[in-house]
Structure formats: C-alpha cells, structure tokens
Design a protein around this motif. Structure first.
Motif, PDB file in Angstrom:
ATOM      1  N   GLY A  66       0.780  -1.227   0.000  1.00  0.00           N
ATOM      2  CA  GLY A  66       0.000   0.000   0.000  1.00  0.00           C
ATOM      3  C   GLY A  66       0.815   1.281   0.000  1.00  0.00           C
ATOM      4  N   LYS A  67       2.120   1.162  -0.116  1.00  0.00           N
ATOM      5  CA  LYS A  67       2.974   2.353  -0.092  1.00  0.00           C
ATOM      6  C   LYS A  67       3.791   2.451  -1.381  1.00  0.00           C
ATOM      7  CE  LYS A  67       3.404   2.744   4.912  1.00  0.00           C
ATOM      8  NZ  LYS A  67       4.362   2.928   6.054  1.00  0.00           N
ATOM      9  N   GLU A  68       4.348   3.634  -1.615  1.00  0.00           N
ATOM     10  CA  GLU A  68       5.194   3.824  -2.781  1.00  0.00           C
ATOM     11  C   GLU A  68       6.583   3.243  -2.531  1.00  0.00           C
ATOM     12  OE1 GLU A  68       3.199   7.940  -4.532  1.00  0.00           O
ATOM     13  OE2 GLU A  68       5.245   7.938  -3.771  1.00  0.00           O
ATOM     14  N   ARG A  69       7.244   2.929  -3.626  1.00  0.00           N
ATOM     15  CA  ARG A  69       8.620   2.444  -3.519  1.00  0.00           C
ATOM     16  C   ARG A  69       9.514   3.581  -3.044  1.00  0.00           C
ATOM     17  NH1 ARG A  69      10.787  -1.366  -8.307  1.00  0.00           N
ATOM     18  NH2 ARG A  69       8.704  -2.186  -7.807  1.00  0.00           N
ATOM     19  N   GLU A  70      10.400   3.276  -2.105  1.00  0.00           N
ATOM     20  CA  GLU A  70      11.242   4.313  -1.532  1.00  0.00           C
ATOM     21  C   GLU A  70      12.704   3.905  -1.519  1.00  0.00           C
ATOM     22  OE1 GLU A  70      10.099   4.996   2.529  1.00  0.00           O
ATOM     23  OE2 GLU A  70      10.811   3.035   3.219  1.00  0.00           O
ATOM     24  N   PHE A  71      13.553   4.906  -1.531  1.00  0.00           N
ATOM     25  CA  PHE A  71      14.990   4.701  -1.519  1.00  0.00           C
ATOM     26  C   PHE A  71      15.445   4.184  -0.162  1.00  0.00           C
ATOM     27  CE2 PHE A  71      19.372   5.436  -2.372  1.00  0.00           C
ATOM     28  CZ  PHE A  71      19.919   6.017  -1.243  1.00  0.00           C
ATOM     29  N   VAL A  72      16.409   3.263  -0.180  1.00  0.00           N
ATOM     30  CA  VAL A  72      16.985   2.736   1.048  1.00  0.00           C
ATOM     31  C   VAL A  72      18.471   3.086   1.137  1.00  0.00           C
ATOM     32  CG1 VAL A  72      17.519   0.660   2.367  1.00  0.00           C
ATOM     33  CG2 VAL A  72      15.339   0.836   1.142  1.00  0.00           C
ATOM     34  N   ALA A  73      19.246   2.685   0.144  1.00  0.00           N
ATOM     35  CA  ALA A  73      20.688   2.918   0.181  1.00  0.00           C
ATOM     36  C   ALA A  73      21.257   2.797  -1.223  1.00  0.00           C
ATOM     37  CB  ALA A  73      21.375   1.912   1.113  1.00  0.00           C
ATOM     38  N   ALA A  74      22.429   3.389  -1.432  1.00  0.00           N
ATOM     39  CA  ALA A  74      23.104   3.289  -2.724  1.00  0.00           C
ATOM     40  C   ALA A  74      24.600   3.382  -2.519  1.00  0.00           C
ATOM     41  CB  ALA A  74      22.621   4.385  -3.682  1.00  0.00           C
ATOM     42  N   ILE A  75      25.327   2.906  -3.513  1.00  0.00           N
ATOM     43  CA  ILE A  75      26.785   2.936  -3.452  1.00  0.00           C
ATOM     44  C   ILE A  75      27.328   3.118  -4.863  1.00  0.00           C
ATOM     45  CG2 ILE A  75      26.951   0.414  -3.643  1.00  0.00           C
ATOM     46  CD1 ILE A  75      29.372   0.572  -1.717  1.00  0.00           C
TER      47      ILE A  75
END
Length: 125
Positions: free
Chosen positions: A41-50
């Motif tokens: 029920g939620k939008e896709r969201e950023f977690v981490a990147a490298i």
C-alpha cells in the motif's frame, strides 16, 4: 543486464538479514547501484546506494546506522546488511543500477536503468 536479488526472509525484530544483488549479462560497470523497498500500500522508496567504485555511500535517514551497503566488484554483487530490524522495515526490497551519471537524485527511481525482482523481508514484532 539482469539483476538478481536474494536473501529475504522472515526475521524477528532486532534481528539481521543480508540481501545480495548479483548482476549478470554483458560487462557490468554501472555508475551506482542501490536498494529500494516497497511496503504494501505504499510507494517504492529509496533505502541505500553505493558508487560502483565503492567510494561513496548513501542512506535513507530511516536506515542510517542500522543498514550497510557494500560491494564486491569481482563478483558483480552488491550487499545490504540489515541489522536491528524493525517491523516497519517489512517490504519487498529491490536492487537497481544506474548505468551512467545522470541528473537525477540518488534517491529517485527514475535515475536507475536496471531493476531486479523483489525479495521479501518480513520483520515480526
């Protein structure tokens, strides 16, 4: 290029999991790789990147200090070590790769050219 995410599962709160994202296909040398998540029920969201060089990492405030992103260039694999998991971390986790430097923010879905399938992480209280 194909991205294969793995490592999801069921874990109790305060537990740990390590996700992996393996790349296959033609020579893989992206500018940056990242992890996103999408709860029901939620939008896709950023977690981490490298960055592919491993020189710079980025984290969402909600996971800073608990999650660590790392890279094994020789294996074309990116990892997400998740510690002190909380029920609100429950989501499908997706890995993504940015082919080259672009104008999009590191947190923007539009900035990533390749996506893997999700791996489900469920944290029980």
């Amino acid at each position: 290029v194909q991205l294969q995410a793995s490592g999801g599962g069921l874990v109790q709160a305060e537990g740990s999991l390590r996700l992996g994202c393996a790349a296959s296909g033609r020579t893989f040398s992206p500018y940056r790789t990242g992890w996103f998540r999408q709860a029901p029920g939620k939008e896709r969201e950023f977690v981490a990147a490298i960055t592919w060089s491993g020189g710079r990492t980025y984290y969402a405030d909600s996971v800073k200090g608990r999650f660590t992103i790392s890279i094994n260039n020789a294996r074309n694999t990116v990892y997400l070590q998740m510690n002190s998991l909380k029920p609100e971390d429950t989501a499908n986790y997706y890995c993504a790769a940015q082919g080259s430097l672009n104008w999009f923010s590191v947190t923007a879905l539009s900035g990533y050219d390749y996506w893997g399938q999700g791996t489900l992480v469920t944290v029980s209280s």
